[in-house]
Structures are given as structure tokens and as C-alpha cells.
Design an enzyme around this catalytic site. Sequence first.
Site, PDB file in Angstrom:
ATOM      1  N   SER A  65      43.010  49.356  21.935  1.00  0.00           N
ATOM      2  CA  SER A  65      43.580  48.898  23.199  1.00  0.00           C
ATOM      3  C   SER A  65      44.460  47.681  22.986  1.00  0.00           C
ATOM      4  O   SER A  65      45.551  47.572  23.560  1.00  0.00           O
ATOM      5  CB  SER A  65      42.466  48.568  24.203  1.00  0.00           C
ATOM      6  OG  SER A  65      41.745  49.726  24.566  1.00  0.00           O
ATOM      7  N   ALA A 153      44.422  53.035  26.935  1.00  0.00           N
ATOM      8  CA  ALA A 153      43.877  51.727  26.577  1.00  0.00           C
ATOM      9  C   ALA A 153      43.094  51.150  27.750  1.00  0.00           C
ATOM     10  O   ALA A 153      43.417  51.392  28.916  1.00  0.00           O
ATOM     11  CB  ALA A 153      45.009  50.780  26.178  1.00  0.00           C
ATOM     12  N   LYS A 154      42.057  50.385  27.419  1.00  0.00           N
ATOM     13  CA  LYS A 154      41.244  49.742  28.458  1.00  0.00           C
ATOM     14  C   LYS A 154      41.795  48.339  28.668  1.00  0.00           C
ATOM     15  O   LYS A 154      41.307  47.358  28.084  1.00  0.00           O
ATOM     16  CB  LYS A 154      39.773  49.724  28.026  1.00  0.00           C
ATOM     17  CG  LYS A 154      38.772  49.666  29.182  1.00  0.00           C
ATOM     18  CD  LYS A 154      37.375  49.899  28.652  1.00  0.00           C
ATOM     19  CE  LYS A 154      36.332  49.894  29.762  1.00  0.00           C
ATOM     20  NZ  LYS A 154      36.415  51.077  30.616  1.00  0.00           N
ATOM     21  N   VAL A 155      42.836  48.250  29.464  1.00  0.00           N
ATOM     22  CA  VAL A 155      43.598  47.020  29.655  1.00  0.00           C
ATOM     23  C   VAL A 155      43.220  46.381  30.984  1.00  0.00           C
ATOM     24  O   VAL A 155      43.120  47.063  32.013  1.00  0.00           O
ATOM     25  CB  VAL A 155      45.113  47.322  29.609  1.00  0.00           C
ATOM     26  CG1 VAL A 155      45.926  46.068  29.863  1.00  0.00           C
ATOM     27  CG2 VAL A 155      45.482  47.923  28.258  1.00  0.00           C
ATOM     28  N   TYR A 159      43.152  47.664  35.849  1.00  0.00           N
ATOM     29  CA  TYR A 159      42.017  47.853  36.752  1.00  0.00           C
ATOM     30  C   TYR A 159      42.248  47.288  38.149  1.00  0.00           C
ATOM     31  O   TYR A 159      41.400  47.436  39.026  1.00  0.00           O
ATOM     32  CB  TYR A 159      40.741  47.314  36.095  1.00  0.00           C
ATOM     33  CG  TYR A 159      40.201  48.316  35.103  1.00  0.00           C
ATOM     34  CD1 TYR A 159      39.147  49.148  35.420  1.00  0.00           C
ATOM     35  CD2 TYR A 159      40.818  48.493  33.861  1.00  0.00           C
ATOM     36  CE1 TYR A 159      38.681  50.101  34.540  1.00  0.00           C
ATOM     37  CE2 TYR A 159      40.372  49.444  32.966  1.00  0.00           C
ATOM     38  CZ  TYR A 159      39.301  50.252  33.312  1.00  0.00           C
ATOM     39  OH  TYR A 159      38.853  51.216  32.447  1.00  0.00           O
TER      40      TYR A 159
END
Length: 296
Positions: A65, A153-155, A159
Site C-alpha cells: 500500500s 491499497a489500504k490508504v 476511507y
Amino acid sequence: MQYYNQDTMIYLNGEFVKANNAGADLFGQSLHYGYGAFEGLRAYSTHNGTRIFKAEEHFDRLKLSCKAIGLPYSWDNRELIEKTYELLEVNNLRAAYIRPLVYSGSNMHLTASSSANVMIAAWEWGPYLGQNLLRVNISRIERPNPKSFPINAKVSGQYINSILASSDAIQKGFDEALLVDQEGFVAQASSENLFIEKDFKIYTPPLGNIFPGITRETVIDICKSLNFDIIEKRLTIKDIYEADSAFLSGTAAGIIGIKQVDDVHFQEDWEDSIGSSIQRKYKNLVLEQENYEVII
């Protein structure tokens, strides 16, 4: 909810420090622009002691990420995993939710950061969406376009989309939201992957417009081990309404059944569904009552 008290320790750039004393960089891009990457893991109290489920996969994804958004990542993941277990010990936690976060150094420009920090926190946290069957709505808010954002990607900043969708659903009396993609196909919930059951088969949206969840992959492996047909295909809103049952998956939420979508109630009793069998298998797996290497 209070996630820490005056004695809670976090891991920050190589040291264990009290959360109250950690401070924050008020000139960092993570605060101003959401330029950061994070992960969510769970530690479970098993008969083998405290175990973090799929720690390597989560920290590997954290690194990927950061790479996807040009955020420096100089840490050794094996060491970070060791420090995470130490963090659980110093906080006297046998079961916990774990949140690693990589955030930028000072930089007010819209350019890739040249420095980054790593923080790991852990706290006791039950299933994110509770344990009751969910009431879910089709959100007016769409999933981000993969051509404009690295959705694999866990950006952190991504969120905001999830917050808007989830908050809107709750304001309308639901528990969670389902988001469609830019072409109108149902992609996922605000932060969980979606599965539906129809005619004794399990369907889930394919990669491309969804977040590639680690729990999602575990569910797919479980289906294969139990000889359930698992099919990846794009799902319409009509597909969702006409499903026999449905459930969501994610590290924070676990596996949780859906009672209804909008005003449509699923006819199949949850306890009789394939999803319920998968849920039981998953619980046994994370508690190490079954060997993951065996089921796949």
C-alpha cells in the site's frame, strides 16, 4: 469509544511509548491530505496462546500500500510482527484488534513524502458490526474509480468514502451500506467484501473494482475446502435482491450475515445458509481449532 487509557502503550518508530505522550505532526500530509496507509489485524486467544491471524499477509499488504502511493517503507516486516506481539504483551492483551499506521513526515506540498513513521496500536474490540444479522442499503455513494485511485491499497484518505457511505446508511436506519462501482455493479460494503448465495452457489464480485480483502481470500479458500461452488462475477442490484442469503467479510467485522437489503428480506434462514457454515469454519480457523494448511 475510548480506545486507550493513560497506561496504554503503542509502538512508535522503534519504541514503546504511552499513547498519551505520542504527539502528532501537525504539518504532516497524513493529517492534512489523508496521505498514509494502514492495516487491520486481529489477535485471538487460542489454546496455543495469543495468535495474530495472517500477520505476514497483512504487513506485506501494508508495504505494498505504501509503495502504491509512494510512501517510504524502510521497516522489516518480521521485526514489526515481533514488536506487535510484544505490544500485546505490554498491554496485557490476549485478544485484540491491531492497527498499524504508516504516516508521512512534515510536508505541505502535494508531492510524495521523503520520510515516514510507523505506529502500531492495539485494543480490545468486538466484531465491528456487532453479531446480529445486518440491515443494509444500496448507497447513493459510489466506490472510487480504480482509474483515479489505487483501490487495491489500504490508504487512509480513501476511507472518507467509507465514512460517508456508512454514516448515510446509519442515518437512514440501516447498519451498513453497499456501494456500486462507476458502472453500476455492486462492489462491496463500506469496508467489507460481499458474498451472496443463490441456488446453493456462492457469488462474490471479482477483483478490479473492489478491495482485495485478506478475509475475502480466506472465505474463498474455505468454500473450496468444503466443496462449495464459489463464483466471482459482477453482481447487479437485482442479483442482490434475488439472492437466497448474503454475508459480509472483513478482519474487523469477521463474517456476518445480512438480514435484508433496502426493503428486501432474504428468505433463507441464516442458520441454514452456506454463509453460516462458512462463518463457523472461519471461527474455528482463527481460534486455531483447525489447521489452515489442511483446509486449503
